[in-house]
Design a protein around this motif. Sequence first.
Motif, PDB file in Angstrom:
ATOM      1  N   GLU A  61     -30.789 104.749 118.331  1.00 23.33           N
ATOM      2  CA  GLU A  61     -29.336 103.032 117.228  1.00 23.33           C
ATOM      3  C   GLU A  61     -28.335 104.289 117.989  1.00 23.33           C
ATOM      4  OE1 GLU A  61     -30.404 102.801 113.532  1.00 23.33           O
ATOM      5  OE2 GLU A  61     -29.587 105.519 113.357  1.00 23.33           O
ATOM      6  N   THR A  62     -27.403 103.580 118.224  1.00 14.51           N
ATOM      7  CA  THR A  62     -25.750 103.550 118.226  1.00 14.51           C
ATOM      8  C   THR A  62     -25.357 104.157 117.331  1.00 14.51           C
ATOM      9  OG1 THR A  62     -24.813 101.822 117.621  1.00 14.51           O
ATOM     10  CG2 THR A  62     -25.335 101.700 119.504  1.00 14.51           C
TER      11      THR A  62
ATOM     12  N   ILE B 125     -24.215 102.576 123.753  1.00 14.56           N
ATOM     13  CA  ILE B 125     -25.023 101.392 124.426  1.00 14.56           C
ATOM     14  C   ILE B 125     -24.160 102.105 125.706  1.00 14.56           C
ATOM     15  CG2 ILE B 125     -25.735  99.475 125.121  1.00 14.56           C
ATOM     16  CD1 ILE B 125     -26.604  98.708 122.076  1.00 14.56           C
ATOM     17  N   SER B 126     -24.619 102.480 127.158  1.00 16.84           N
ATOM     18  CA  SER B 126     -23.716 101.883 128.815  1.00 16.84           C
ATOM     19  C   SER B 126     -25.137 101.027 129.146  1.00 16.84           C
ATOM     20  CB  SER B 126     -23.833 103.080 128.819  1.00 16.84           C
ATOM     21  OG  SER B 126     -23.394 103.129 130.321  1.00 16.84           O
ATOM     22  N   GLY B 127     -24.978 100.458 129.323  1.00 12.03           N
ATOM     23  CA  GLY B 127     -25.831  98.810 130.523  1.00 12.03           C
ATOM     24  C   GLY B 127     -26.164  98.870 129.350  1.00 12.03           C
ATOM     25  N   ASP B 128     -27.972  98.898 129.572  1.00 20.73           N
ATOM     26  CA  ASP B 128     -28.824  98.741 128.790  1.00 20.73           C
ATOM     27  C   ASP B 128     -29.389  99.861 128.224  1.00 20.73           C
ATOM     28  OD1 ASP B 128     -29.812  99.398 130.822  1.00 20.73           O
ATOM     29  OD2 ASP B 128     -31.329  97.472 131.281  1.00 20.73           O
ATOM     30  N   SER B 129     -28.445 100.604 128.500  1.00 19.81           N
ATOM     31  CA  SER B 129     -29.477 102.388 127.395  1.00 19.81           C
ATOM     32  C   SER B 129     -28.494 102.648 126.666  1.00 19.81           C
ATOM     33  CB  SER B 129     -29.703 102.919 128.722  1.00 19.81           C
ATOM     34  OG  SER B 129     -30.858 102.589 129.790  1.00 19.81           O
ATOM     35  N   TYR B 130     -29.131 103.459 125.530  1.00 17.85           N
ATOM     36  CA  TYR B 130     -28.952 104.467 124.499  1.00 17.85           C
ATOM     37  C   TYR B 130     -27.916 105.777 125.397  1.00 17.85           C
ATOM     38  CZ  TYR B 130     -30.196 101.912 120.930  1.00 17.85           C
ATOM     39  OH  TYR B 130     -30.075 100.061 119.744  1.00 17.85           O
TER      40      TYR B 130
END
Length: 176
Positions: A50-51, A82-87
């Motif tokens: 999670e962020t 989150i960057s793109g679709d990744s943590y």
Amino acid sequence: YNLQLIKQDSENQNALQGAKFNVRINNGQTQEYTTNGSGIIEINNIAITETGTDTITIEEITPPAGYNSLIGTLTVNVTKTISGDSYIASNAQFASGTDTNGSTINLSGNTITVSIPNQKQTGVYNIQLIKEDSANHNRLAGAEFSVSINGEEAQKYTIGQDGSITLDPITITQTG
């Protein structure tokens, strides 16, 4: 992300093996780690689900032989986004108010590197020279001595009226 601790001599940056640390990530269990022959501890694949912010506490529990222990606990805050679709771990810094004792932190890719310097233990001792008559043990003044310590250039000393002289304090910087 990965966490790498590097233990090194504060003067020459040589790797220090055998330092023991307690490391806790968030409210997880504290685990003990020991630096390897390269002075490194690697904790890999710390999950990001999670962020937010992870809090990592690092406490030196046993310094390398011949070195002072790090005073206090290092607290590292890791910002997760989150960057793109990744943590990802997007930032790592020491928590406000943390006494870093000269430690540094760097985030490169997905690896957080904390470099922790150690200072060698030092001590001081004195040497007193006493000149005595071998027959009656009366102290004798005026004798001259040349003294070399740790291979340094010899210094000349003259025994005082009381039959003795105390050399300047000598600093201990290593065992042996």
